[in-house]
Design a protein around this motif. Structure first.
Motif, PDB file in Angstrom:
ATOM      1  N   THR A   1      -7.152  -0.579  -1.605  1.00 13.54           N
ATOM      2  CA  THR A   1      -6.132   0.456  -1.754  1.00 13.54           C
ATOM      3  C   THR A   1      -5.446   0.864  -0.453  1.00 13.54           C
ATOM      4  N   ARG A   2      -5.965   0.428   0.687  1.00 16.86           N
ATOM      5  CA  ARG A   2      -5.360   0.743   1.988  1.00 16.86           C
ATOM      6  C   ARG A   2      -5.340  -0.517   2.839  1.00 16.86           C
TER       7      ARG A   2
ATOM      8  N   CYS B   1     -11.284   0.254   2.489  1.00 21.28           N
ATOM      9  CA  CYS B   1     -10.938   0.706   1.134  1.00 21.28           C
ATOM     10  C   CYS B   1     -10.967  -0.418   0.104  1.00 21.28           C
TER      11      CYS B   1
ATOM     12  N   CYS C   1      -9.611   6.695   0.622  1.00 15.91           N
ATOM     13  CA  CYS C   1      -9.216   5.538  -0.185  1.00 15.91           C
ATOM     14  C   CYS C   1      -8.519   5.919  -1.494  1.00 15.91           C
TER      15      CYS C   1
ATOM     16  N   VAL D   1      -2.732   7.128  -4.057  1.00 17.15           N
ATOM     17  CA  VAL D   1      -3.441   6.073  -4.787  1.00 17.15           C
ATOM     18  C   VAL D   1      -4.277   6.690  -5.893  1.00 17.15           C
TER      19      VAL D   1
ATOM     20  N   TYR E   1       0.845  -1.191   0.000  1.00 15.04           N
ATOM     21  CA  TYR E   1       0.000   0.000   0.000  1.00 15.04           C
ATOM     22  C   TYR E   1       0.880   1.240   0.000  1.00 15.04           C
TER      23      TYR E   1
ATOM     24  N   ASP F   1      -6.560   9.218  -3.922  1.00 16.34           N
ATOM     25  CA  ASP F   1      -5.910  10.524  -3.910  1.00 16.34           C
ATOM     26  C   ASP F   1      -5.958  11.244  -5.246  1.00 16.34           C
TER      27      ASP F   1
ATOM     28  N   GLN G   1       1.434   5.679  -0.545  1.00 16.89           N
ATOM     29  CA  GLN G   1       0.848   6.887   0.032  1.00 16.89           C
ATOM     30  C   GLN G   1      -0.177   7.542  -0.885  1.00 16.89           C
TER      31      GLN G   1
END
Length: 335
Positions: free
Chosen positions: A84-85, A89, A114, A41, A37, A116, A39
């Motif tokens: 995603t996390r 998420c 979840c 996404v 994972y 960015d 920072q």
């Protein structure tokens, strides 16, 4: 030198300088392993997914937390759902720019953290300030046909915008003595949305004869009358061996005398259908609020950002760099 040879020669030279292999795709789809994972996404456009995968490999996370790599970019197609996390998420994989924006909206409204950013091959479609479209390269959209088709002539596709609109609304059914079979990417595609906007069309005006196909999937063109929009950068990368070659037997003819590629095989920015490509982020994460994110800003904002600094990598995937315009935060919208 023939154009195909020029393209491959240019790709070989640039890829060698970057340490990329032309025998395999240099960046895998999604982070590997799936439990890595990162920072930042992102999801969305199929047009820029391979480039963002490579940027994800090239750009380190300054503090190596939660991963040594800063950017995780999930392809438009693949196993669904994605996670995603480390906690929560789990979401359906968004296929294309439009579905990516919807997923980002959901993450904002529900404050999930979840997602960015969204890869996008089209600009905003509604006014507003919630989202910022950050350009980082230039692409063009050409119209692919089969090399053995009567549509592939030395003069190219001599069509005006009205005729092109009639093709995708199924009013014009014949050209150069062949029955046309137009293809369009799915409704979530940024390329589809961008093209229909150029033709002053909406999804409701797309004709029943139009066949769906995944963006830049040339092997789907199987009959002499097939015609489909195609990212020129994707075509260059595919035929140059930088990404998986999905072009099949398709070619990109001239449009009213203008070639989508220069004699050396690079993208011709004088081609009529040129567009910027973007990463979309939530505006309040850029500056002036407690939500401002230094990692996001460092990655995407300004010509000195980590993404914009990767000019050779951007060019290796067939796109054109933007120079001082790269990383601008001037373009905002709602969706």
């Amino acid at each position: 030198m023939k154009l195909a040879s020029a393209i491959r020669s240019a790709a070989v030279t640039l890829a060698a300088a970057l340490g990329l292999s032309l025998l395999t795709t240099p960046a895998s789809a999604d982070p590997i392993p799936s439990t890595e994972y990162r920072q930042l996404v992102g999801v969305g456009s199929a047009t820029t997914q391979e480039l963002l995968n490579s940027l994800g490999q090239a750009i380190p996370d300054p503090d190596s937390s939660p991963s040594p790599s800063l950017i995780a970019s999930y392809d438009a197609e693949g196993a669904s759902p994605i996670k995603t996390r480390p906690v929560g998420c789990v979401l359906n994989r968004p296929n294309g720019s439009v579905h990516g924006v919807l997923a980002l909206h959901d993450a904002i409204v529900n404050n999930t953290g979840c997602l960015d950013f969204v890869r996008s091959s089209r600009g905003p479609r509604a006014p507003g300030t919630r989202l910022t479209w950050i350009p980082f390269a230039k692409d063009a959209v050409a119209f692919a046909v089969r090399s053995d088709s009567p549509l592939n002539t030395a003069a190219g596709l001599n069509l005006n915008l009205i005729e092109l609109r009639e093709i995708f609304s199924c009013v014009k059914r014949q050209h150069n003595g062949v029955t046309l079979r137009p293809l369009l990417p799915p409704e979530g595609s940024g390329t589809r949305a961008w093209l229909l906007a150029q033709l002053s069309m909406g999804d409701a005006q797309v004709g029943a004869c139009v066949v769906p196909f995944q963006d830049n999937y040339g092997v789907a063109l199987t009959s002499p009358g097939d015609i489909a929009p195609y990212s020129v950068a994707q075509y260059i990368a595919q035929t140059g061996g930088v990404t998986a070659d999905l072009h099949g037997t398709t070619v990109l003819p001239k449009w009213n005398g203008v070639s989508p590629r220069n004699p050396n095989g690079t993208l011709n920015t004088a081609f009529p259908f040129v567009r910027d490509i973007y990463n979309i982020v939530r505006t309040n994460r850029l500056s002036g609020s407690p939500a401002a994110d230094p990692a996001l800003i460092s990655a995407f904002v300004g010509p000195g950002s980590q993404v914009c600094a990767q000019s050779r990598l951007i060019q290796a995937y067939g796109f054109v760099t933007l120079g001082a315009a790269c990383g601008s935060t001037a373009l905002q919208g709602e969706r």
